[in-house]
Write an enzyme that holds these catalytic residues in place. Structure first.
Site, PDB file in Angstrom:
ATOM      1  N   ASP A  86       0.999  -1.275  -0.052  1.00  0.00           N
ATOM      2  CA  ASP A  86      -0.135   0.054   0.119  1.00  0.00           C
ATOM      3  C   ASP A  86       0.910   1.064   0.087  1.00  0.00           C
ATOM      4  O   ASP A  86       2.135   1.030   0.199  1.00  0.00           O
ATOM      5  CB  ASP A  86      -0.940  -0.092   1.090  1.00  0.00           C
ATOM      6  CG  ASP A  86      -2.034   0.821   1.032  1.00  0.00           C
ATOM      7  OD1 ASP A  86      -3.285   0.162   0.750  1.00  0.00           O
ATOM      8  OD2 ASP A  86      -2.190   2.016   1.008  1.00  0.00           O
ATOM      9  N   ASP A 111       3.433   2.299  -4.618  1.00  0.00           N
ATOM     10  CA  ASP A 111       2.531   3.145  -5.356  1.00  0.00           C
ATOM     11  C   ASP A 111       2.289   2.407  -6.623  1.00  0.00           C
ATOM     12  O   ASP A 111       3.122   2.054  -7.604  1.00  0.00           O
ATOM     13  CB  ASP A 111       3.331   4.466  -5.771  1.00  0.00           C
ATOM     14  CG  ASP A 111       2.351   5.601  -6.766  1.00  0.00           C
ATOM     15  OD1 ASP A 111       1.001   4.825  -7.179  1.00  0.00           O
ATOM     16  OD2 ASP A 111       2.554   6.652  -6.713  1.00  0.00           O
ATOM     17  N   TYR A 201     -15.124   6.292 -10.535  1.00  0.00           N
ATOM     18  CA  TYR A 201     -14.972   4.927 -10.002  1.00  0.00           C
ATOM     19  C   TYR A 201     -15.722   4.005 -10.652  1.00  0.00           C
ATOM     20  O   TYR A 201     -15.026   2.747 -10.982  1.00  0.00           O
ATOM     21  CB  TYR A 201     -15.419   4.880  -8.434  1.00  0.00           C
ATOM     22  CG  TYR A 201     -15.421   3.676  -7.829  1.00  0.00           C
ATOM     23  CD1 TYR A 201     -14.324   3.213  -7.060  1.00  0.00           C
ATOM     24  CD2 TYR A 201     -16.547   2.975  -7.767  1.00  0.00           C
ATOM     25  CE1 TYR A 201     -14.101   2.140  -6.692  1.00  0.00           C
ATOM     26  CE2 TYR A 201     -16.463   1.692  -6.707  1.00  0.00           C
ATOM     27  CZ  TYR A 201     -15.182   1.352  -6.321  1.00  0.00           C
ATOM     28  OH  TYR A 201     -15.250   0.216  -5.650  1.00  0.00           O
TER      29      TYR A 201
END
Length: 204
Positions: A86, A111, A201
């Site tokens: 993460d 990343d 999204y």
């Protein structure tokens, strides 16, 4: 077959159809209980899962209340070695500390939208584990914003984390699966039924 995804924080029964070589039919007993933010397996079926000596990687697993954390915990309870990644170091360390109660865990600050960061993560994982059996693309961001109010940079950020990262991780991961393995990509029901403020999204 039927869509295995029944929406956020709802049933996940069926997702394991994608890895029949690794899990028995009893995997249908696996379900996501959003209220507890954990994957729950009844004790009888838990005995049927055997991931001993299997190495499993999961993106987006920071913190102790998310889907990534719950997936990692489940695999650890089934005997797997797990690595999580993460971008949020503090939350990632928190997750790793809790997960180590259940087995072998490594955590890498990554990343997933950057090729060099993804490559570095896999290189570290292979140094620690030797090879990868299962990799789960779970990382995702969900900004609440109308598309008409978003900047190009905001749109790109969503696409890079939710979509590009899946490509980057899959391409890199397959290099370490010469003996065979499984790559699972988490998805959302938003792809089929969007809502106000979730345009980026849903598109990703």
């Amino acid at each position: 077959g039927k869509n295995p995804l029944y929406g956020s924080r709802r049933l996940w029964m069926g997702i394991w159809d994608y890895i029949p070589a690794l899990l028995p039919q009893q995997a249908k007993a696996l379900y996501w209980t959003g209220a507890e933010n954990s994957l729950d397996l009844n004790k009888e079926n838990m005995m049927s899962f055997d991931f001993k000596n299997k190495n499993v990687g999961i993106t987006g697993a920071a913190g102790i209340h998310g889907i990534g954390f719950a997936i990692a915990k489940m695999f650890l309870k089934c005997g797997a070695n797990v690595f999580i990644c993460d971008l949020r170091k503090e939350a990632l360390d928190e997750a790793a500390a809790e997960l180590k109660k259940y087995g072998t865990v490594k955590a890498y600050v990554t990343d997933v939208s950057k090729p060099e960061s993804v490559t570095g993560m896999f290189e570290e994982a292979v140094k620690d584990f030797g090879y990868i059996d299962v990799f789960i693309n779970n990382a995702g961001v969900y900004p609440q914003a109308m598309v008409c109010d978003m900047s190009a940079d905001q749109w790109d950020m969503v696409m890079n984390v939710n979509l590009k990262s899946v490509f980057l991780c899959a391409i890199e991961c397959r290099k370490w699966m010469e003996h065979g393995g499984v790559i699972l990509n988490a998805a959302s029901y938003a792809a089929l039924l969007g809502s106000a403020g979730s345009g980026a999204y849903a598109a990703s």
